[in-house]
Each structure stands twice: as C-alpha cells, then as structure tokens.
Design an enzyme around this catalytic site. Structure first.
Site, PDB file in Angstrom:
ATOM      1  N   SER A 140      -8.436 -26.588  -3.904  1.00  0.00           N
ATOM      2  CA  SER A 140      -8.419 -25.558  -4.948  1.00  0.00           C
ATOM      3  C   SER A 140      -8.914 -24.236  -4.380  1.00  0.00           C
ATOM      4  O   SER A 140      -8.360 -23.167  -4.671  1.00  0.00           O
ATOM      5  CB  SER A 140      -9.309 -25.970  -6.123  1.00  0.00           C
ATOM      6  OG  SER A 140      -8.787 -27.130  -6.724  1.00  0.00           O
ATOM      7  N   HIS A 171      -7.176 -35.634  -0.834  1.00  0.00           N
ATOM      8  CA  HIS A 171      -6.834 -36.098   0.525  1.00  0.00           C
ATOM      9  C   HIS A 171      -5.323 -36.175   0.678  1.00  0.00           C
ATOM     10  O   HIS A 171      -4.761 -35.741   1.676  1.00  0.00           O
ATOM     11  CB  HIS A 171      -7.467 -37.466   0.794  1.00  0.00           C
ATOM     12  CG  HIS A 171      -8.953 -37.403   0.858  1.00  0.00           C
ATOM     13  ND1 HIS A 171      -9.648 -37.371   2.035  1.00  0.00           N
ATOM     14  CD2 HIS A 171      -9.879 -37.306  -0.125  1.00  0.00           C
ATOM     15  CE1 HIS A 171     -10.946 -37.274   1.787  1.00  0.00           C
ATOM     16  NE2 HIS A 171     -11.112 -37.237   0.473  1.00  0.00           N
ATOM     17  N   ASP A 226      -7.004 -39.542   7.986  1.00  0.00           N
ATOM     18  CA  ASP A 226      -7.836 -38.513   7.386  1.00  0.00           C
ATOM     19  C   ASP A 226      -9.273 -39.011   7.275  1.00  0.00           C
ATOM     20  O   ASP A 226      -9.590 -40.153   7.623  1.00  0.00           O
ATOM     21  CB  ASP A 226      -7.208 -37.962   6.091  1.00  0.00           C
ATOM     22  CG  ASP A 226      -7.760 -38.586   4.834  1.00  0.00           C
ATOM     23  OD1 ASP A 226      -7.982 -37.850   3.879  1.00  0.00           O
ATOM     24  OD2 ASP A 226      -7.969 -39.808   4.823  1.00  0.00           O
TER      25      ASP A 226
END
Ligand code: UDP
Length: 472
Positions: free
Chosen positions: A375, A20, A117
């Site tokens: 990733s 995050h 977020d």
C-alpha cells in the site's frame, strides 16, 4: 541464467497473504517481460479467499507465467487455534515442503533458479537438489531486512522484552528501531512466533542473493550498511539486490465498481478525496471505527472508506481476528445517521476495493493507510501523501519511515494498536494532509519520490540493473 536465454526457468514460491502474493506475481511477470525467463509460481495459502482468487485471475495471464496453487496443508494438529500469525505461516510453509518438492520435480522444464519469498526460506534447500542458484525475495524494505538479519544478534545481547527497552535498538549502519516499533513477532519473546522469526533471520542468509522490494535511491544508507558487512559479518557473501518498487499495475475495474466508485470519483475536484483502507486483512475495533467515522465527518473532506467487520478487542490492530458472531451489516457499526450526513461527502465500500485504480485517480489526494508495504509503494507511485495508521507486521517501522524520514505522512500521537485515536485528532490529521500547507509540501515530496522510483525502473535504472545482475 542468461537474461536473453529463453530456457532460463525461474520457480517462485509465495507465502500466504496478499501482501506476499501480489509482489511475487509481479516479480514473476517482470522476470518474463524484462529478463525473458520462463516462470512458474507456486502459491501457498491457508484457505484460498475470494480476494485471492480475484487477484490471481486479474493479475496473471497463463501465457505469461504458470501459477500453481499448492493444496492447503492441514496444520490444525500442529498449532494452537490461537497461535500467532507468523507461527501459523512458518508451520504451514514447513508442511507444504513435500508437496512443493514433488511439484518441482514434476515440472516439464527443469528450474534454473529458485526464488522464495520471506517465509519460504526453509524450501531454499530444493535449489541444492537441482544445483541451481537460490534467492529470497523480501517484499518489504531494506530496513526491515536489516532488523530481521540482525535479530539473532539482538537475541544474544538484549535480555528482557524489546518493547521494554529504554533506548532504540541499535542496528549497525541503519536507522535505530524504537522499541515500540519492532515487528509483531518481536513483541513477546516467549511466543513461538519469536523463535520462528529469529530462525528466519538466520535462514535468509542461506540464499545466494536477496532481492528486496525497495530501490537504491530510497534507502541508500541501509543498503550500503547491508553490503558493507556492518551487520557483524552476518550478511557476508550474500549480495543484496534492490529491485523495487514492484507493485501491481493499474488494471481494469468491473462495471458495478465503475458505476459505484469511479463515476463518483470523476465528478470530484482534483486531489480532493481521501482514500481510507487497512489493507487486505487489517481491522480496527468497533469503537475505533466509530471515532474514525466521526473524524471523517467532522473534517468535511471527501472520502472513500473500505469498511470491514470490526476486530474483537478494543485497540486491536489485528489481522483477520473478527468475531464470527458479528453482524455482516457493515453499516450497523457506524454512528447512527452517518451515511445520511455524509452522503454528499463520501462513499463507504464493504471489505475490498480496487486500491491501485483508486489511488491512481486524479481526484484522490490522500490515503489513510495501515502502511502495509504494498500500500505504501502504491501510494508513493501515485504521488499520494498518507495518514499512517500502522496495525501489524512491520507497519510501525513503515509508519516511522514515512513520517520521520521521508516526511510524506502524518501520524497519530498514540499507536492505533495501543489505544483509540479520537475523532478530533482524526479530523486534524485529515485536514493536515488534505488542506494545510503541510499536506502540500508532502505532496511535493511524494511526487519527487515517485520520480525517483520511476527512474529506478527506467533504462539503466538501478532496479532494472539490479534484477539483471541477480539473474545473470
Ligand atoms: N488491496 C486491494 N484492495 C483492498 C485491500 C487491499 O487492492 O481493499 C491490495 C493493495 O492494493 C495491496 C495489497 O492488497 O496491493 C495489500 O498489501 P499490503 O502490503 O499493503 O498490506 P497487507 O494486506 O499485506 O497487510
């Protein structure tokens, strides 16, 4: 909030976890460099880790964004010691609200927009106090957003456990979600983290807009269905802005790391090295580690492997659940003689490696990844095909998207979180992406995706425009 108005001041809130924090920091940087905003980022963590400090130090220069770590709230009286990760995050994000509120009120420049977020939606109300617009930033893809928003509806219509459903879960206008691919909090409906997640699915819609770390051309149908209000009216009036890919750019590496990893990488043939890493907190069992070691060795392909203390349970795709009594000597978990037999083939790194810099090295040609969305994006942006090894969170959906829809990854016959993937299968997976024609075709496709992502952020690109529109 005029894009060119230097007085616009975005306040961002990041929830715990590097998955995050990293995209929130990068979003903050974009708001400064592209939209000419002043930016303050509030960071929430359970216990600040060394990796987090490193990330904060290397990512943000104080002239660019102000970064304020909120003091960690003590939630030990509020959650059981073994509470699931989403429960812990949700409770923590509620508990930090008083500190956040006073910190926002004390800011030198009043905020003109609030962006929280994924797990920060309970703080959206602060924007109303200041009469400013409020946004949620989803650090993952639109398909996961659609599932999350649609979950309150699924909660009404599906009776038993989602994982026991015989058919894929239908989400209007989107690719269906296989029962075994559901996000972790949907695995057990009696667990508190499920209730927290349903609540989150409702809360997201309180925002004035939703920023998603994807791009228009990657998920056109899902984004269209979100916008066309196909999700049974649940998302009406909340505009969706695909502003990705937002990833950490390549940075400098320290001297010891350069000597250990990059001098070695420089000597390897182009696209010949497989990078193996399970994100910031993913672990596999000791038995699985040993099979992985054997699989790498048998494949005879070059590798860099970030090895972490094994998880407690066999087949456990866990996040930070290692046994406190376990040995710190990483090598003791590997098969006897492994290091000697692979000394000309690969490198083993303990705990943490500069992932973006490794993936961007021309010698790297494959990535065995836990499929965390950061990733995944980092792999795409470096044109590297993947072996998808999903462990937790929404990673099983990510793996399905990568293998079945985008066809830029291969994956195991069984889910790694459900059992042990054997050495022979691992050997074959490695060969499929590193040696076989299948891998070459994947490389070509992932490179096309990279170009499409670059276009999204180029002049007149879809993500650039979306961010400008959102912050208008
Ligand atoms: N990361 C890294 N080195 C490591 C492990 C992780 O730099 O050894 C970074 C990685 O590049 C990514 C982030 O940490 O930016 C992990 O985020 P992701 O969403 O992939 O997975 P999570 O850790 O949240 O499961």
């Amino acid at each position: 909030m005029e894009g060119g108005n230097a007085k616009a001041h975005a306040v961002l809130l990041s929830s715990p976890g590097l998955g995050h924090l990293i995209p929130v920091l990068e979003l903050g940087k974009l708001l400064v460099t592209v939209n000419n905003f002043k930016v303050t980022i509030f960071v929430v963590s359970f216990l600040p880790s060394a990796a987090e400090s490193q990330v904060l130090q290397s990512f943000v220069s104080p002239e660019l964004c102000e970064v304020i770590r909120l003091p960690p709230a003590n939630i030990s009286d509020l959650v059981d010691a073994d509470a699931a990760v989403v429960t812990r995050i949700a409770v923590l994000m509620r508990e930090i609200r008083p500190a956040l509120s006073s910190a926002i009120s004390g800011l030198k420049y009043p905020p003109t927009v609030l962006i929280v977020d994924f797990f920060g939606t309970e703080s959206l109300g602060f924007a109303d106090d200041f009469k400013i617009p409020k946004f949620v930033f989803i650090p993952t893809h639109a398909w996961c957003l659609a599932l999350t928003i649609y979950l309150p509806r699924l909660d009404e219509v599906v009776k038993g456990e989602y994982v026991d459903e015989k058919e894929a879960l239908f989400i209007p206008g989107c690719r269906p979600v296989q029962p075994e691919d559901v996000v972790d909090p949907m695995m057990c409906r009696s667990d508190q983290q499920y209730a927290e997640y349903v609540h989150l699915g409702m809360n997201i819609l309180m925002a004035d807009g939703i920023l998603v770390n994807t791009w228009e051309e990657l998920e056109p149908e899902t984004l269209a269905s979100l916008r066309e209000n196909k999700l049974l009216g649940r998302i009406s009036k909340v505009p969706i802005y695909p502003v990705g890919p937002i990833i950490r750019p390549i940075g400098a590496v320290d001297h010891s790391c350069k000597k250990l990893l990059f001098d070695w990488l420089d000597k390897q043939p182009s696209e010949s090295v497989l990078f193996v890493s399970f994100g910031s907190g993913g672990m596999v069992s000791n038995e699985q580690m040993r099979e992985l070691a054997w699989g790498l060795e048998l494949s005879r392909q070059r590798f860099i492997w970030v090895v972490r203390t094994p998880a407690v349970k066999s087949g456990d795709g866990s996040f930070f659940t290692f046994d406190s009594g376990s040995s710190n000597d990483i090598l003791s978990y590997l098969p006897e003689g492994f290091m000697g037999r692979t000394q000309n083939l690969g490198l083993v790194v303990s705990d943490w490696a500069p992932q973006v810099e490794i993936l961007s090295h021309p010698s790297v040609g494959g990535f065995l990844t836990h499929c965390g969305w950061n990733s995944t994006l980092e792999s795409i942006m470096n044109g590297v095909p993947m072996i998808a090894w999903p462990l937790y969170a929404e990673q099983k959906m990510n793996a399905t998207m990568l293998a079945e829809e985008l066809r830029i990854a291969v994956r195991e016959k069984i889910l790694p979180s459900k059992g042990i993937v054997g050495r022979e299968e691992i050997k074959m997976l490695v060969k499929r992406i590193m040696v076989d024609d299948e891998g070459l075709a994947m490389k070509a496709r992932v490179k096309e995706l990279k170009l499409s992502a670059e276009r999204a952020w180029s002049r007149n690109g879809s993500s650039l425009k979306a961010l400008a529109q959102a912050m208008r």
